[in-house]
Design a protein around this motif. Structure first.
Motif, mmCIF file in Angstrom:
data_model
loop_
_atom_site.group_PDB
_atom_site.id
_atom_site.type_symbol
_atom_site.label_atom_id
_atom_site.label_comp_id
_atom_site.label_asym_id
_atom_site.label_seq_id
_atom_site.Cartn_x
_atom_site.Cartn_y
_atom_site.Cartn_z
ATOM 1 N N ALA A 39 0.803 -1.149 0.018
ATOM 2 C CA ALA A 39 -0.004 0.006 0.014
ATOM 3 C C ALA A 39 0.918 1.129 0.135
ATOM 4 O O ALA A 39 0.438 2.133 -0.628
ATOM 5 C CB ALA A 39 -0.833 0.058 1.366
ATOM 6 N N ASP A 40 1.885 1.265 0.552
ATOM 7 C CA ASP A 40 2.792 2.416 0.972
ATOM 8 C C ASP A 40 3.632 2.742 -0.465
ATOM 9 O O ASP A 40 3.815 3.972 -0.586
ATOM 10 C CB ASP A 40 3.951 1.921 1.948
ATOM 11 C CG ASP A 40 4.637 3.179 2.461
ATOM 12 O OD1 ASP A 40 3.914 4.247 2.394
ATOM 13 O OD2 ASP A 40 5.695 2.880 3.094
ATOM 14 N N ILE A 41 3.808 1.853 -1.111
ATOM 15 C CA ILE A 41 4.646 2.098 -2.522
ATOM 16 C C ILE A 41 4.470 1.756 -3.771
ATOM 17 O O ILE A 41 4.785 2.413 -4.665
ATOM 18 C CB ILE A 41 6.176 1.462 -1.876
ATOM 19 C CG1 ILE A 41 7.355 1.800 -3.093
ATOM 20 C CG2 ILE A 41 6.134 -0.217 -1.755
ATOM 21 C CD1 ILE A 41 8.775 1.365 -2.591
ATOM 22 N N CYS A 42 3.646 0.841 -3.920
ATOM 23 C CA CYS A 42 3.070 0.335 -5.262
ATOM 24 C C CYS A 42 1.813 0.984 -6.036
ATOM 25 O O CYS A 42 1.113 1.537 -5.474
ATOM 26 C CB CYS A 42 2.790 -1.273 -5.166
ATOM 27 S SG CYS A 42 4.096 -2.203 -4.258
ATOM 28 N N SER A 43 2.374 1.058 -7.346
ATOM 29 C CA SER A 43 1.161 1.527 -8.083
ATOM 30 C C SER A 43 0.375 0.474 -8.591
ATOM 31 O O SER A 43 -0.982 0.648 -8.645
ATOM 32 C CB SER A 43 1.900 2.431 -9.238
ATOM 33 O OG SER A 43 2.654 1.662 -9.870
ATOM 34 N N ARG A 44 1.050 -0.394 -8.683
ATOM 35 C CA ARG A 44 0.184 -1.816 -9.366
ATOM 36 C C ARG A 44 0.449 -3.059 -8.598
ATOM 37 O O ARG A 44 1.557 -3.183 -7.957
ATOM 38 C CB ARG A 44 0.189 -2.247 -10.791
ATOM 39 C CG ARG A 44 -0.566 -1.289 -11.820
ATOM 40 C CD ARG A 44 0.197 -1.613 -13.180
ATOM 41 N NE ARG A 44 -0.589 -2.854 -13.669
ATOM 42 C CZ ARG A 44 -1.559 -2.999 -13.893
ATOM 43 N NH1 ARG A 44 -2.460 -2.175 -13.856
ATOM 44 N NH2 ARG A 44 -2.189 -4.306 -14.558
ATOM 45 N N VAL A 45 -0.434 -3.924 -8.407
ATOM 46 C CA VAL A 45 -0.323 -5.161 -7.560
ATOM 47 C C VAL A 45 -0.813 -6.322 -8.081
ATOM 48 O O VAL A 45 -1.702 -6.274 -8.829
ATOM 49 C CB VAL A 45 -0.977 -4.735 -6.154
ATOM 50 C CG1 VAL A 45 -1.136 -6.061 -5.389
ATOM 51 C CG2 VAL A 45 -0.790 -3.816 -5.401
ATOM 52 N N ALA A 46 0.004 -7.454 -8.141
ATOM 53 C CA ALA A 46 -0.254 -8.720 -8.428
ATOM 54 C C ALA A 46 -0.515 -9.510 -7.292
ATOM 55 O O ALA A 46 0.431 -9.648 -6.448
ATOM 56 C CB ALA A 46 0.681 -9.453 -9.462
ATOM 57 N N VAL A 47 -1.570 -10.124 -7.379
ATOM 58 C CA VAL A 47 -1.707 -11.236 -6.191
ATOM 59 C C VAL A 47 -1.496 -12.607 -6.552
ATOM 60 O O VAL A 47 -2.163 -13.119 -7.753
ATOM 61 C CB VAL A 47 -3.198 -10.823 -5.458
ATOM 62 C CG1 VAL A 47 -3.220 -12.097 -4.101
ATOM 63 C CG2 VAL A 47 -3.574 -9.451 -5.126
ATOM 64 N N MET A 48 -0.559 -13.314 -6.022
ATOM 65 C CA MET A 48 -0.283 -14.870 -6.552
ATOM 66 C C MET A 48 -0.675 -15.706 -5.586
ATOM 67 O O MET A 48 -0.772 -15.475 -4.331
ATOM 68 C CB MET A 48 0.976 -14.700 -6.729
ATOM 69 C CG MET A 48 1.538 -14.199 -8.102
ATOM 70 S SD MET A 48 3.188 -14.592 -8.356
ATOM 71 C CE MET A 48 3.107 -16.300 -8.792
ATOM 72 N N TYR A 49 -1.369 -16.893 -6.058
ATOM 73 C CA TYR A 49 -1.861 -17.925 -5.133
ATOM 74 C C TYR A 49 -1.440 -19.176 -5.986
ATOM 75 O O TYR A 49 -2.010 -19.313 -7.084
ATOM 76 C CB TYR A 49 -3.071 -17.881 -4.779
ATOM 77 C CG TYR A 49 -3.350 -19.048 -3.678
ATOM 78 C CD1 TYR A 49 -3.249 -18.689 -2.302
ATOM 79 C CD2 TYR A 49 -4.140 -19.933 -4.079
ATOM 80 C CE1 TYR A 49 -3.434 -19.703 -1.570
ATOM 81 C CE2 TYR A 49 -4.403 -21.133 -3.194
ATOM 82 C CZ TYR A 49 -3.872 -20.918 -1.775
ATOM 83 O OH TYR A 49 -4.060 -21.816 -0.747
ATOM 84 N N GLY A 50 -0.937 -20.160 -5.319
ATOM 85 C CA GLY A 50 -0.750 -21.448 -5.941
ATOM 86 C C GLY A 50 0.114 -21.442 -7.433
ATOM 87 O O GLY A 50 -0.443 -22.207 -8.324
#
Lengths: 337, 308
Positions: free
Chosen positions: A218-229
């Motif tokens: 939240a502090d630093i990223c403009s985009r986020v990818a959430v990974m699972y398995g």
């Protein structure tokens, strides 16, 4: 032109008891100057996918499918020598544990300059001058004295600053930071993150930040990818992921983060996600999260979900986003398309 | 640092004193004397004993000996009459043993480090198994067997190298190779074990992430971190090999100190035994001290100080 494109990347480890499919087809893009966060729990493939990009997989690991395009070069086709010319020079890495990531027997100065001398062919004197500048830039006081010291004479936070200095000294286009603050005290974490934000703006470098700490993202990223398995389950701008998540796993992650603003701790207990992550020797045919998902439907166990476009930049791999879904999603019916 | 060296020096003096005392009385406890086997009359034997002061009480002999060596007088050989212990025996023959020893240690070190790194890097593969086999053979086959086999094959059959003597560099090869078996084996195992640990460490990954050359990664980052156990072992190894091997010196007719030392014990040449023991003692202490200094050079985290 994108700085980095990962297209359908598969990475496996071939062990004596079989093939571990650690990364099972991920696609990502990073533009110049962007900061991308990759989040997920331990073993979800976030580190392995980035080690694949830099060609630093363990001997048993191999990219089995897919491409990594850096600028306009397909670096999955690169030889070891070509990759070595790229690493530390155009793409550099920062690792989790600064206590063990520096060589205990070499001075800080030598560890800051060895790759600069190799990649940029500068003299020792020039390299030392740039190393001093870099140490000052990352906020290490008394650089003239510190440059001759050894890692054991540095504190944890100072070592991570030195690691950052070493990763930046060749002015790379991309920095991959693998849990850079996990091993540090909370106050030091904040300092290191501020430093990275500040340097990113000043040096115009792109960053990929691997972490399991949503606060850091939240502090630093403009985009986020959430990974699972071994898969990306949700991808989008940080704001959308945090406030308008469209994947039960992301929502579950969010609920397991303590919120200091809640008045009484008893009112809102932390809610862990029940169950175990999937066995990557035999990955499930459907959505990897389905066995742990409160909203799982029949189809979730049978086939992996395609990406549903939530908005221009926000994608979610969850069947709940389908307008024909039989179960009401936690975010309500109205968002289904 | 200065304090440390002074403490070590005083401790060494004590060690040497204890060694002198023990050796002196143990030698006297062994039956027989230097002149027992000489075919001379009883009277002549008594005269000889009197000449070397062996007719006095043992404790008095001990005090006299201590006084003499404090004046730098180590006496003369009781068997090879007129030969001085220091000038004519130790300093005459030790250089040959030492030269052979240095060649052998260098051989052990070069081959051991190379094999160890190779085995560690290729852990579990064919090269690892081959290196481990060589290390096992080197430690289980006695040096005189290696020596004899070399003598017969390379020396007698193939005639590539001279079998005896000590005049040219070609004379050094076979005895040095025979002597280096144990050292090579130990160094290979020590290097392999440590390198397997080091190569998976975080700073090695950092080195690769910096895009350094393979050789830089292996030697500058890997080898240097793997070498500490080898340095520990170098002290005893150098002391052991440089002081000469009775068997190998006999086998290849090398005029070294090792064979003289063994003979002097069996012939009860008291003064030579004492002189050589004191010399070896000082030499071993010096080797261990050098190793301790070397630690500090290699690893900046190690500081020399006395915790006692």
């Amino acid at each position: 032109m994108k700085l980095l494109q990962i297209i359908n990347l598969h990475t496996s480890f071939f062990t004596h008891i079989g093939e571990v499919k650690a990364v099972r087809g991920i696609s990502l893009e990073l533009s110049h100057g962007g900061v991308l966060g990759i989040v997920g729990e331990s073993g979800c493939g976030k580190s392995v996918s980035m080690l694949s990009v830099t060609g630093l997989l363990a001997e048993t690991g191999k990219i089995t499918e897919g491409q990594v395009i850096f600028e306009d070069r397909d670096i999955t086709k690169y030889t070891d020598k070509q990759m070595a010319r790229l690493r530390g020079n155009e793409i550099s890495m920062i690792f989790q544990d600064p206590m063990t990531s520096l060589n205990p027997l070499l001075s800080i100065g030598s560890q800051l300059t060895e790759h600069l001398i190799k990649h940029k062919r500068v003299t020792r004197g020039e390299a030392r001058k740039r190393a001093l500048d870099m140490l000052r830039l990352v906020g290490i006081p008394d650089a003239e004295k510190r440059i001759n010291q050894y890692p054991h004479e540095f504190s944890g936070g100072m070592r991570q600053r030195a690691m950052i200095a070493a990763s930046l000294i060749c002015r790379p286009k991309l920095i991959i930071a693998d849990e850079p603050t996990t091993a540090l005290d909370v106050t030091i974490q904040a300092q290191i993150l501020d430093l990275m934000k500040d340097l990113r703006a000043r040096l115009d470098t792109s960053i990929i930040l691997i972490t399991h700490d949503l606060g850091v993202v939240a502090d630093i990223c403009s985009r986020v990818a959430v990974m699972y398995g071994g898969l990306i389950v949700e991808l989008g701008p940080a704001r959308d992921i945090f406030y308008h998540s469209r994947h039960p796993y992301t929502l579950g992650l969010m609920k397991s983060v303590p919120n200091p603003r809640t008045k009484s701790a008893a009112k809102e207990k932390l809610k862990p996600i029940d169950g175990q992550p999937p066995d990557l020797f035999k990955p499930p045919p459907g959505c990897p999260f389905a066995p742990r998902c409160d909203y799982a439907m029949k189809i979730c166990l049978r086939a992996p979900s395609p990406f549903y476009k939530i908005s221009e930049e926000h994608d979610s791999a969850c069947f709940l986003n389908d307008r024909n879904a039989s179960v009401t999603a936690p975010w309500g019916k109205e968002g289904q398309s | 640092m200065g304090r440390y060296i002074l403490d070590r020096f005083l401790a060494s003096l004590l060690t040497i004193f204890v060694v002198i005392t023990l050796t002196f009385f143990l030698m006297r406890l062994m039956p027989g004397g230097p002149f027992t086997s000489e075919r001379i009359t009883e009277k002549a034997r008594e005269a000889m004993n009197a000449k070397y002061g062996l007719d006095k009480p043992v404790v008095e002999q001990y005090v006299i000996y201590l006084r003499n060596i404090l004046h730098g007088d180590f006496g003369t050989s009781m068997i090879f009459k007129g030969k001085e212990v220091t000038g004519d025996i130790i300093f005459q023959f030790f250089p040959n043993s030492a030269k052979l020893g240095i060649v052998s240690v260098a051989l052990s070190l070069a081959a051991g480090l190379g094999l160890g790194l190779l085995a560690g890097a290729r852990q579990g593969r064919l090269a690892d198994k081959a290196a481990t086999l060589i290390a096992t053979l080197g430690i289980t086959i006695p040096s005189f067997v290696i020596g004899s086999v070399l003598l017969y094959t390379v020396g007698v059959r193939l005639r590539w190298l001279p079998t005896t003597g000590f005049t040219s560099w070609r004379h050094y090869i076979m005895p040095a190779a025979a002597l280096s078996g144990i050292g090579l084996s130990f160094i290979t195992r020590l290097t392999r074990t440590k390198y397997v640990e080091v190569k998976n460490s975080d700073f090695m990954r950092t080195a690769r992430a910096k895009g350094l050359d393979k050789s830089t990664i292996i030697f500058k980052h890997g080898l240097r971190n793997s070498i500490l156990p080898v340095i520990t072992y170098m002290g005893p190894l150098i002391a052991n090999v440089l002081t000469g091997s009775f068997v190998i010196e006999r086998l290849f007719a090398v005029p070294g100190l090792g064979s003289d030392f063994v003979q002097s014990v069996s012939r009860r040449d008291y003064s030579v035994v004492m002189g050589v023991v004191i010399f070896y003692c000082i030499f071993i202490i010096a080797c261990n001290f050098l190793v301790d200094i070397l630690y500090v050079v290699v690893d900046p985290r190690i500081k020399l100080q006395n915790n006692a």
